[in-house]
Design a protein around this motif. Structure first.
Motif, short mmCIF file in Angstrom:
data_model
loop_
_atom_site.label_atom_id
_atom_site.label_comp_id
_atom_site.label_asym_id
_atom_site.label_seq_id
_atom_site.Cartn_x
_atom_site.Cartn_y
_atom_site.Cartn_z
N MET A 277 1.00 -1.15 -0.14
CA MET A 277 -0.16 0.11 0.04
C MET A 277 0.88 1.29 -0.02
O MET A 277 1.99 1.13 0.49
N THR A 278 0.34 2.38 -0.48
CA THR A 278 0.96 3.47 -0.45
C THR A 278 -0.11 4.67 0.00
O THR A 278 -1.23 4.22 0.15
N THR A 279 0.35 5.87 -0.09
CA THR A 279 -0.78 6.88 0.22
C THR A 279 -0.85 7.88 -0.59
O THR A 279 0.25 8.42 -1.29
N ASN A 280 -2.00 8.53 -0.77
CA ASN A 280 -2.31 9.72 -1.69
C ASN A 280 -2.40 10.99 -0.84
O ASN A 280 -2.51 12.16 -1.38
N GLY A 281 -2.42 10.69 0.35
CA GLY A 281 -2.48 11.70 1.24
C GLY A 281 -1.26 12.05 2.10
O GLY A 281 -0.12 11.86 1.88
N SER A 282 -1.23 13.09 2.95
CA SER A 282 -0.07 13.45 3.62
C SER A 282 -0.39 13.98 5.11
O SER A 282 -1.49 14.07 5.40
N GLN B 11 5.18 14.98 4.25
CA GLN B 11 5.96 13.73 3.87
C GLN B 11 5.18 12.49 3.53
O GLN B 11 4.21 12.31 4.25
N ARG B 12 5.38 11.86 2.38
CA ARG B 12 4.59 10.79 2.38
C ARG B 12 4.53 9.70 3.46
O ARG B 12 5.49 9.35 3.95
N VAL B 13 3.41 9.14 3.69
CA VAL B 13 3.21 7.88 4.93
C VAL B 13 3.09 6.78 4.39
O VAL B 13 2.37 6.60 3.36
N ASP C 13 6.06 3.13 7.94
CA ASP C 13 5.75 4.19 8.83
C ASP C 13 4.87 3.89 9.77
O ASP C 13 5.25 3.85 11.18
N LEU C 14 3.96 3.32 9.49
CA LEU C 14 2.63 2.81 10.48
C LEU C 14 3.36 1.81 11.42
O LEU C 14 3.03 1.73 12.48
N ALA C 15 4.21 0.79 10.90
CA ALA C 15 4.52 -0.32 11.44
C ALA C 15 5.74 0.30 12.23
O ALA C 15 5.54 -0.27 13.76
N ARG C 16 6.33 1.18 12.02
CA ARG C 16 7.68 1.62 13.01
C ARG C 16 7.01 2.35 13.93
O ARG C 16 7.48 2.19 15.24
N ARG C 17 5.97 2.98 13.99
CA ARG C 17 5.30 3.81 14.80
C ARG C 17 4.65 2.92 15.92
O ARG C 17 4.64 3.30 17.24
N LEU C 18 4.05 1.94 15.39
CA LEU C 18 3.16 1.15 16.30
C LEU C 18 3.99 -0.02 16.93
O LEU C 18 3.55 -1.06 17.79
#
Length: 359
Positions: A1-6, A24-26, A30-35
């Motif tokens: 997955m990737t993101t179209n948002g920021s 910055q692209r999320v 990034d989600l895995a690292r934060r959690l």
């Protein structure tokens, strides 16, 4: 997955587990690292699949919403496929691949994109006598990949015919634009030829030699024909010699040109490795670069930047091409209708190796 948002929540350090800078692209990483969980767990949670607890799923969804994470539509559709893996099989000598910046930088772009969409790359280097067809057939029948990216298109390319028979999607990089159902990243030879030839003509060169890659590749023949046509329109002479992309070949052919009758005032070479070889030969012969001969490469790379003098080259945007090819393949796999897409435009990097033609 990737993101179209920021992310729009401010400076680094904001948020539940360390920040992401504005704009910055999320990514899923990034989600895995934060959690402090695996990328697979994040993927399971986002796609509603078994494998994570409801508590973890909710934490992932809450953070994704907070950071403005929105999945790429092709990546979402791909989540239902068998492998989330694409394949690349290159029928070239490993020693050449390791020194050929075009392949390495394109592969880096592909891998970067696949990492962002939580997908994988399966890569194999084979011999040049049909072994690649065996790998394509075996991986397809074993269901190891969802599609392939192909390099160096051939006449009546047997790889494309095989994958069509097997019903496996593919995208051809640096392709021309036939009207068919194969995914293609279109590269116009007119664009790069114009960049190089206009540059040399403006410097006053009328006696130009061109050492190409192998004529077995369609893109090389198209480039050479375009170069000869444009040279004729300019009223100048371009001599063409077929090469192999190898350093030794570039060195030997350059030596023949510079020690033969009517040596050229400029040499254009099919890749960065042959251009470096040409520069070395010119220096060994005592031929001044660019005072007596200018040297230009079709493919830019760190080799061209680090050479002394630096080598003028066409920046083919290879990493961007890799990303575009991977994105196009994912969309092809998910049955989106766009099969042909223009490759990123190249740019001429003017360095010290090209200068005015000698009087």
């Amino acid at each position: 997955m990737t993101t179209n948002g920021s992310v729009t929540d401010g400076e680094a350090g904001d948020g539940p587990a360390g920040g992401t800078r504005r704009g910055q692209r999320v990514t899923i990483s990034d989600l895995a690292r934060r959690l402090h969980i695996s990328k697979a767990s994040v993927s399971y949670a986002l796609n509603g699949r078994a494998g994570v607890s409801e508590e973890t799923r909710q934490r992932v969804l809450d953070l994704a919403e907070e950071l403005g994470f929105h999945p790429n539509s092709a990546a979402v559709a791909l989540s239902a496929s068998r492998t989330r893996t694409i394949g690349i099989v290159i029928a070239r000598e490993p020693t050449l691949i390791s020194t050929e910046a075009f392949y390495m930088r394109t592969l880096v772009g592909i891998e970067q994109y696949l990492n962002e969409v939580d997908s994988s790359l399966l890569l194999r280097l084979t011999g040049e006598h049909g072994e690649d067809l065996d790998v394509l057939r075996r991986w397809s029948r074993q269901g190891r990949v969802d599609g392939f990216i192909l390099f160096d298109e051939l006449d009546h390319d047997p790889r494309i015919r095989l994958l069509n028979e097997l019903g496996v999607p593919c995208v051809v990089v640096s392709s021309n634009a036939p009207d068919d159902t194969v995914g293609r990243l279109i590269s116009s030879p007119e664009e790069t030829v114009t960049l190089v030839l206009d540059h040399l003509v403006e410097l006053g060169h009328e006696n130009i030699a061109h050492i190409s890659g192998p004529f077995t590749f369609i893109h090389e023949r198209l480039r050479v024909q375009t170069l000869l046509d444009q040279a004729k329109a300019h009223g100048i002479t371009v001599r063409h010699i077929e090469g192999s992309y190898r350093y030794d070949d570039g060195a030997e052919l350059t030596r023949q040109l510079l020690t033969g009758p009517n040596p050229p005032t400029a040499i254009v070479l099919g890749n960065d490795l042959m251009a470096v070889a040409a520069l070395r030969v010119a220096m060994d012969l005592g031929t001044a670069v660019p005072g007596e001969v200018s040297i230009v490469a079709w493919d830019d790379s760190p080799l061209c930047e680090l050479a002394r003098p630096g080598i003028t080259a066409v920046d083919q945007k290879t990493m961007e091409r890799g990303r575009a090819a991977a994105d196009l393949l994912l969309r092809t796999i998910t049955s989106e209708t766009t099969l042909h897409e223009e490759a990123p435009a190249g740019e001429l990097r003017h360095r010290e190796s090209s200068g005015p033609a000698p009087a």
